[in-house]
Structure formats: structure tokens, C-alpha cells
Design an enzyme around this catalytic site. Structure first.
Site, short mmCIF file in Angstrom:
data_model
loop_
_atom_site.label_atom_id
_atom_site.label_comp_id
_atom_site.label_asym_id
_atom_site.label_seq_id
_atom_site.Cartn_x
_atom_site.Cartn_y
_atom_site.Cartn_z
CG ASP A 105 -0.40 0.04 2.52
OD1 ASP A 105 0.42 0.93 2.76
OD2 ASP A 105 -0.75 -0.81 3.36
CE1 TYR A 106 0.95 7.51 -2.76
CE2 TYR A 106 0.45 8.49 -0.63
CZ TYR A 106 0.87 8.62 -1.94
OH TYR A 106 1.23 9.85 -2.41
#
Length: 239
Positions: A105-106
Site C-alpha cells: 500500500d501507499y
């Protein structure tokens, strides 16, 4: 010799076979100028022209896999509709189209593979192969043995899914935070973050340090290296 369109795309490194099917359904693939959206299309690589996002697809790329230490603030895609930085921007290998294997994820950092080897992608992302992935996580609060035991035995996530047993090691416990090392064998969306939240200790920082037999080692954030043939073979034999 004719072959299925999604297999041709995977062999050319566009994406895994399953992901290639999604790309076809989205209308991003054309054969001889005609967009294809249905499964079952067969092509002759020696006679038919296949394009993806308007670019000709060829099977001439050498199979290449790199390990990158993903920094925070990058999305794990080849293209982003919001123009955010993509992990593929960090790899300077002209002429090669490399695609992420799975996702981080980011804000998560650490080990991520990018490849044009569709067979390898399909193997590593297949849910039946249970490739272990190890993370270092900084948690909010001083986690106790009870919660560590829950993580080891499997916890109930917010969607009702119960995770499989995990390996969990307490690395450090301070007054306001804890550090753990956790190895999981499945790949649910945001799984480690959701597991930690389920036992009441949200993740503050998360870094993947190992996938299968591959270790991140001292590769610096934003840097990458090409995997050797023996490393790729070790990934394919991991089960």
C-alpha cells in the site's frame, strides 16, 4: 501457431494471465486494430498485431525481474489515474515493461518485485502457493503476550475473515509503541494493518523485509537490483 490472447500478453510480460483477462475486459487490448473485450480470442503471434493501450506488444523482451525497496508515497501500479508517483518510475530500464508482483500500500515500504515474467507473477500471486512474506511493523502502544498470541493463532478481520496462523516475534516494547516481526502466508488486502488493528494496536509504520527466500538486505529505499537466475528459480520452487 495460435494461442489464447491472455497467454500471449502474459508471455510478453504485460501482466499475469488472470490480470491480462481483466485488461481485455476493460477494452485496453486490440487485435489487428479491433478492440477485444471477450475471452476466448486466439491469435497467431507471427501474423496478428496485438496492441495494449495503443502500443504494439511483442515477445522480444528478455525476461527480467527486479527487487526494489519501495519508499512510502508510491503506488504499486504501472499507471495511476491521480498522477501519483508509481513504483515503475523508480526503475530506469529503457525498452522493458516491468509490472509489480502483488501490492504494497501507499505508505508501506520495503521489498517489492517487478517483472515481465508472466509465469513468475502468476506463481507468486496464486493463493494456493502460500508464499511467506515477512514484515517489520511499528505498532501504537505496548502490545502484550495476549495480543501476540492472537496474531499467531489468527484473528477475525473487519470483513469476517479469520486469518491463518502467523509467525510473530516481539522485537521491542516501549511505553508508547512496539515493534514486531510478522510472517504471513496469505495476501489479503492490507492484511498486516488489519490484523494489528483487530487486536487494538494500529500500525504506525510497516516494511516488508522478505518474500519467500528473498531478503531485502541492505538495499536502500528507492534502489533496485536485478535478480539472478538462481534467485528466480528459488522463488518458483518456493511452496
Amino acid at each position: 501457431m495460435e494461442e489464447r490472447l491472455q497467454k500471449f500478453l502474459a508471455d510478453c510480460g504485460i501482466a499475469s494471465r488472470r490480470r491480462s483477462e481483466d485488461l481485455i475486459r476493460q477494452g485496453l487490448v486490440a487485435v489487428n486494430g479491433s478492440v477485444v473485450t471477450e475471452m476466448g480470442q486466439k491469435i497467431d503471434p507471427d501474423k496478428d498485431e496485438v496492441t495494449f493501450r495503443g502500443q504494439k506488444v511483442t515477445a522480444e523482451q528478455p525476461l527480467t525481474t527486479v527487487m526494489i525497496n519501495k519508499p512510502a508515497g508510491y503506488v504499486t501500479t504501472a499507471h495511476d489515474q491521480f498522477a501519483r508517483p508509481c513504483v515503475t518510475d523508480l526503475v530506469d530500464m529503457p525498452g522493458l515493461r516491468l509490472y509489480p508482483v502483488g501490492r504494497l500500500d501507499y505508505q508501506t515500504t520495503g521489498l517489492l518485485l517487478l517483472t515481465n515474467d508472466g509465469e513468475l507473477t502468476n506463481y507468486l500471486t496464486h493463493p494456493g502457493h502460500h508464499i511467506p512474506k515477512t514484515y517489520e511493523a511499528k505498532l501504537k502502544g505496548a502490545i502484550g503476550e495476549k495480543e501476540l498470541g492472537q496474531l499467531r493463532n489468527g484473528v477475525l478481520l473487519d470483513d469476517g475473515y479469520r486469518t491463518s496462523p502467523a509467525q510473530v516475534e516481539l522485537v521491542l516494547k516501549a511505553k508508547d509503541y512496539s515493534r514486531i516481526r510478522i510472517t504471513i502466508y496469505e495476501g489479503k488486502n492490507h492484511q498486516v494493518r488489519r490484523m494489528a488493528k483487530a487486536v487494538g494496536f494500529p500500525v504506525l509504520k510497516l516494511k516488508r523485509i522478505q518474500e519467500g527466500p528473498l531478503k531485502l538486505g541492505n538495499l536502500k529505499e528507492g534502489q533496485y537490483r536485478i535478480l539472478s537466475d538462481s534467485e528466480i528459480q528459488s522463488l518458483k520452487s518456493e511452496d
